[in-house]
Design a protein around this motif. Sequence first.
Motif, PDB file in Angstrom:
ATOM      1  N   VAL A  61     -14.963  42.107 -18.151  1.00  0.00           N
ATOM      2  CA  VAL A  61     -14.264  42.442 -16.899  1.00  0.00           C
ATOM      3  C   VAL A  61     -14.998  41.970 -15.655  1.00  0.00           C
ATOM      4  CG1 VAL A  61     -12.785  44.349 -17.605  1.00  0.00           C
ATOM      5  CG2 VAL A  61     -15.166  44.806 -17.075  1.00  0.00           C
TER       6      VAL A  61
ATOM      7  N   LEU B 191      -9.875  49.964  -9.457  1.00  0.00           N
ATOM      8  CA  LEU B 191      -9.535  48.952 -10.469  1.00  0.00           C
ATOM      9  C   LEU B 191      -8.063  48.520 -10.428  1.00  0.00           C
ATOM     10  CD1 LEU B 191     -11.760  50.333 -13.338  1.00  0.00           C
ATOM     11  CD2 LEU B 191     -12.036  48.139 -12.152  1.00  0.00           C
ATOM     12  N   ARG B 192      -7.358  48.895  -9.361  1.00  0.00           N
ATOM     13  CA  ARG B 192      -6.047  48.266  -9.138  1.00  0.00           C
ATOM     14  C   ARG B 192      -6.267  46.797  -8.766  1.00  0.00           C
ATOM     15  NH1 ARG B 192      -5.950  53.140  -6.302  1.00  0.00           N
ATOM     16  NH2 ARG B 192      -4.532  54.695  -7.178  1.00  0.00           N
ATOM     17  N   VAL B 193      -7.465  46.497  -8.281  1.00  0.00           N
ATOM     18  CA  VAL B 193      -7.842  45.112  -7.972  1.00  0.00           C
ATOM     19  C   VAL B 193      -8.563  44.534  -9.185  1.00  0.00           C
ATOM     20  CG1 VAL B 193      -9.281  43.661  -6.464  1.00  0.00           C
ATOM     21  CG2 VAL B 193      -8.112  45.662  -5.530  1.00  0.00           C
ATOM     22  N   ASP B 194      -8.278  43.285  -9.519  1.00  0.00           N
ATOM     23  CA  ASP B 194      -8.977  42.614 -10.615  1.00  0.00           C
ATOM     24  C   ASP B 194     -10.464  42.484 -10.252  1.00  0.00           C
ATOM     25  OD1 ASP B 194     -10.088  40.837 -12.444  1.00  0.00           O
ATOM     26  OD2 ASP B 194      -8.288  39.581 -12.524  1.00  0.00           O
TER      27      ASP B 194
ATOM     28  N   ARG C 209     -12.688  40.629 -11.157  1.00  0.00           N
ATOM     29  CA  ARG C 209     -13.159  39.251 -11.024  1.00  0.00           C
ATOM     30  C   ARG C 209     -12.928  38.696  -9.626  1.00  0.00           C
ATOM     31  NH1 ARG C 209     -10.310  37.684 -16.564  1.00  0.00           N
ATOM     32  NH2 ARG C 209      -8.798  38.975 -15.470  1.00  0.00           N
ATOM     33  N   GLU C 210     -12.142  39.416  -8.803  1.00  0.00           N
ATOM     34  CA  GLU C 210     -11.942  38.987  -7.407  1.00  0.00           C
ATOM     35  C   GLU C 210     -13.132  39.312  -6.520  1.00  0.00           C
ATOM     36  OE1 GLU C 210      -8.272  40.081  -5.560  1.00  0.00           O
ATOM     37  OE2 GLU C 210      -7.160  39.760  -7.420  1.00  0.00           O
TER      38      GLU C 210
END
Length: 194
Positions: free
Chosen positions: A131, A154-157, A159-160
């Motif tokens: 992740v 964790l609504r955001v990826d 990896r961003e």
Amino acid sequence: MPVLPEFIRLSWQRPGLDPPQRSTALAMLSPAELSRAELTRAGSVSVIQGRMLLRTLAGELLGLDPRAVPLSATCADCGGPHGQPRIPGLTVSLSHCATAVVAVATAEGHIGVDVEPLEGSAERAAAIAEVAGAGGIRRWTSVEAVLKCDGRGLRVDPREVAVTEGSAALGDGQYQLWYPELADDLQVTVAWRA
Ligand SMILES: CC(C)(COP(=O)(O)OP(=O)(O)OC[C@H]1O[C@@H](n2cnc3c(N)ncnc32)[C@H](O)[C@@H]1OP(=O)(O)O)[C@@H](O)C(=O)NCCC(=O)NCCS
Ligand SMILES: [Zn+2]
């Protein structure tokens, strides 16, 4: 010793409350916090302790009794009491793992914290790399601290989140990172943006 700028306050404990401490902590909690603690069962001590640490810290900064601190944590998705903690006049963040509970608060800017045990299984390390990318546990606590500071979690990826030593970026947001050394077995990252 934690290395943090003076405008950021941190408080932490190992999980566990003896009966008198538990009574004191429960007396600080709001009805919504009590129902949340009941729902989480196995983790309830950490949930109770986290709110106790946060209320005590915020109370010191605001000059309020911990019970009077107007703490809410409404989930942006479902309205339940398990969202980003908010206290007018401060920004705050909480994290718990099996071996620690950490709360942070500041009157300036936005803040997020994450704590993880340093030791773990190979499976756990692989799941974290999946992740968060390579970079190990410090990278993962940094990513989570930034996502909690952002407020979407964790609504955001994950990896961003672009992480370098001491700083991170997510979209237009620039974050400073600190790694307070609370104990040899813990990795903690505090993320802050103006
Ligand atoms: C925030 C999040 C990354 C933390 O997960 P975690 O690393 O497993 O857990 P941690 O112990 O480090 O942090 C938990 C604390 O984060 C805080 N938190 C919860 N949601 C948060 C958010 N969106 N932003 C910032 N902080 C948040 C809470 O204080 C929580 O502790 P508490 O419930 O005891 O008060 C994760 O819960 C998440 O992404 N939540 C948003 C998505 C979601 O859960 N949606 C719910 C749909 S019903
Ligand atoms: Zn929810």
